[in-house]
Design a protein around this motif. Structure first.
Motif, PDB file in Angstrom:
ATOM      1  N   UNK A 128       0.825  -1.209   0.000  1.00 45.96           N
ATOM      2  CA  UNK A 128       0.000   0.000   0.000  1.00 45.96           C
ATOM      3  C   UNK A 128       0.859   1.260   0.000  1.00 45.96           C
ATOM      4  N   UNK A 129       0.302   2.333  -0.486  1.00 45.01           N
ATOM      5  CA  UNK A 129       0.999   3.622  -0.460  1.00 45.01           C
ATOM      6  C   UNK A 129       0.982   4.171   0.965  1.00 45.01           C
ATOM      7  N   UNK A 130       2.059   4.844   1.335  1.00 45.03           N
ATOM      8  CA  UNK A 130       2.108   5.505   2.640  1.00 45.03           C
ATOM      9  C   UNK A 130       1.087   6.638   2.669  1.00 45.03           C
ATOM     10  N   UNK A 131       0.192   6.606   3.659  1.00 40.20           N
ATOM     11  CA  UNK A 131      -0.944   7.533   3.673  1.00 40.20           C
ATOM     12  C   UNK A 131      -0.668   8.814   4.462  1.00 40.20           C
ATOM     13  N   UNK A 132       0.444   8.870   5.182  1.00 40.49           N
ATOM     14  CA  UNK A 132       0.711  10.001   6.065  1.00 40.49           C
ATOM     15  C   UNK A 132       2.159  10.462   5.889  1.00 40.49           C
ATOM     16  N   UNK A 177       5.978  11.121   6.993  1.00 40.10           N
ATOM     17  CA  UNK A 177       6.860  10.248   7.775  1.00 40.10           C
ATOM     18  C   UNK A 177       6.715  10.491   9.277  1.00 40.10           C
ATOM     19  N   UNK A 178       6.716  11.762   9.692  1.00 35.15           N
ATOM     20  CA  UNK A 178       6.753  12.074  11.126  1.00 35.15           C
ATOM     21  C   UNK A 178       5.500  11.595  11.871  1.00 35.15           C
ATOM     22  N   UNK A 179       4.377  11.406  11.142  1.00 39.73           N
ATOM     23  CA  UNK A 179       3.143  10.979  11.809  1.00 39.73           C
ATOM     24  C   UNK A 179       3.242   9.549  12.358  1.00 39.73           C
ATOM     25  N   UNK A 180       4.147   8.766  11.801  1.00 41.64           N
ATOM     26  CA  UNK A 180       4.275   7.371  12.226  1.00 41.64           C
ATOM     27  C   UNK A 180       5.066   7.228  13.529  1.00 41.64           C
ATOM     28  N   UNK A 181       5.749   8.287  13.928  1.00 43.70           N
ATOM     29  CA  UNK A 181       6.687   8.184  15.051  1.00 43.70           C
ATOM     30  C   UNK A 181       6.268   9.074  16.213  1.00 43.70           C
ATOM     31  N   UNK A 182       5.711   8.460  17.249  1.00 47.51           N
ATOM     32  CA  UNK A 182       5.461   9.194  18.484  1.00 47.51           C
ATOM     33  C   UNK A 182       6.697   9.080  19.372  1.00 47.51           C
ATOM     34  N   UNK A 183       6.585   9.550  20.589  1.00 48.25           N
ATOM     35  CA  UNK A 183       7.740   9.564  21.494  1.00 48.25           C
ATOM     36  C   UNK A 183       8.299   8.156  21.729  1.00 48.25           C
ATOM     37  N   UNK A 184       7.402   7.188  21.930  1.00 48.42           N
ATOM     38  CA  UNK A 184       7.854   5.813  22.174  1.00 48.42           C
ATOM     39  C   UNK A 184       8.528   5.238  20.920  1.00 48.42           C
ATOM     40  N   UNK A 185       7.919   5.496  19.751  1.00 49.69           N
ATOM     41  CA  UNK A 185       8.510   4.993  18.506  1.00 49.69           C
ATOM     42  C   UNK A 185       9.907   5.560  18.293  1.00 49.69           C
ATOM     43  N   UNK A 186      10.065   6.846  18.568  1.00 54.12           N
ATOM     44  CA  UNK A 186      11.383   7.463  18.408  1.00 54.12           C
ATOM     45  C   UNK A 186      12.390   6.853  19.377  1.00 54.12           C
ATOM     46  N   UNK A 187      11.934   6.540  20.573  1.00 54.64           N
ATOM     47  CA  UNK A 187      12.812   5.892  21.556  1.00 54.64           C
ATOM     48  C   UNK A 187      13.266   4.523  21.025  1.00 54.64           C
ATOM     49  N   UNK A 188      12.326   3.766  20.463  1.00 58.37           N
ATOM     50  CA  UNK A 188      12.675   2.448  19.911  1.00 58.37           C
ATOM     51  C   UNK A 188      13.636   2.589  18.738  1.00 58.37           C
ATOM     52  N   UNK A 189      13.368   3.560  17.877  1.00 57.67           N
ATOM     53  CA  UNK A 189      14.229   3.789  16.713  1.00 57.67           C
ATOM     54  C   UNK A 189      15.661   4.117  17.164  1.00 57.67           C
ATOM     55  N   UNK A 190      15.771   4.937  18.191  1.00 60.75           N
ATOM     56  CA  UNK A 190      17.111   5.313  18.663  1.00 60.75           C
ATOM     57  C   UNK A 190      17.820   4.113  19.279  1.00 60.75           C
ATOM     58  N   UNK A 191      17.046   3.283  19.984  1.00 61.64           N
ATOM     59  CA  UNK A 191      17.620   2.078  20.585  1.00 61.64           C
ATOM     60  C   UNK A 191      18.191   1.162  19.497  1.00 61.64           C
TER      61      UNK A 191
END
Length: 272
Positions: free
Chosen positions: A216-220, A222-236
């Motif tokens: 599927x095409x990305x509907x949003x 990029x930044x909408x997919x990453x909340x504070x917890x997601x960013x924490x996981x990404x950094x980890x």
């Protein structure tokens, strides 16, 4: 260990360390073209001749000697970790692969069952909550990388620094690392530095995005997919990728690099 993921032109003009989801289809076709004056008919990952690949037994000794003596120019390509893992999700998890099946067989049913992920139905075309599913996929990706459960990490979402490092750890040295986001500039610098049997006019090269249309095409944004917890996981998961390849962890909406890659730093930190 050798040099997994390493490709070399038959003319030995250039050595390329493949990093999945970082313009590898386009780069493979460019270096193929630079030898043959035509593109490979099909996905370059399927090419069984016309270039040397570490996966071919007959190519290994040649690649190893070339890399260890640094007799050919060597490069790789990296990408913003935020957009790379999003691309992996839409292509590999939500998409139908070029063989007409789901990626890795039972992987998607496992994710649906264990992590509550939705993928847009059997063909990936139905509407679903992309943000919620992506964040759940991120938990799965972290689990595979951190604890190797419920499976080993996949090459498409394991850290780029891991791919880049095997080349260095086994005796290779990069002459350049280019960014997907500044692809034409970086690839032109590579082409300017090597002698190719056939001339490559980058302006006329199509983009070989083999994953385009799989899912599927990305509907949003990029930044909408990453909340504070997601960013924490990404950094980890990707701290080294952000640091070494100079991407902006603080701002998922900024896909562009924010500094110059220091090759000496890359070799020092990934060679041990």
């Amino acid at each position: 260990m050798g040099f997994p993921g390493t490709w070399m032109t038959e003319s030995e003009s250039v050595v390329y360390r493949v990093v999945p989801k970082c313009a590898c289809s386009t780069i493979g076709q460019i270096i193929y073209y630079s030898d043959h004056g035509k593109f490979f008919d099909g996905d370059i990952h399927d090419a069984k001749d016309g270039m040397h690949k570490w996966a071919f037994d007959d190519s290994q000794s040649l690649i190893e000697e070339t890399v260890k003596t640094h007799s050919s120019y060597a490069f790789t390509c990296v990408r913003n970790p935020y957009t790379r893992i999003l691309s992996s999700f839409f292509d590999k998890i939500c998409g139908i692969q070029r063989n007409g099946k789901r990626y890795r067989g039972n992987l998607v049913p496992l994710l649906i069952q264990k992590y509550g992920i939705e993928v847009g139905g059997d063909d990936g075309k139905d509407d679903f909550d992309q943000i919620k599913s992506f964040r759940r996929f991120l938990l799965f990706a972290r689990d595979t990388i951190r604890w190797r459960k419920p499976m080993d990490p996949d090459i498409h979402w394991s850290a780029m620094s891991g791919h880049v490092s095997t080349f260095i750890a086994n005796g290779g040295q990069y002459d350049r690392i280019i960014w997907t986001e500044k692809f034409n500039d970086g690839m032109q610098q590579v082409l300017d530095a090597i002698e190719t049997p056939k001339k490559v006019d980058l302006a006329k090269i199509p983009r070989f995005n083999e994953s385009e249309g799989h899912g599927p095409k990305r509907a949003h944004p990029v930044e909408d997919y990453f909340d504070d917890l997601s960013m924490h996981l990404i950094y980890e998961i990707y701290k080294r990728d952000f640091d070494l390849f100079k991407y902006d962890f603080q701002d998922p909406s900024n896909k562009m690099p924010i500094g110059e890659i220091d090759l000496d730093e890359v070799h020092a930190k990934l060679g041990g």
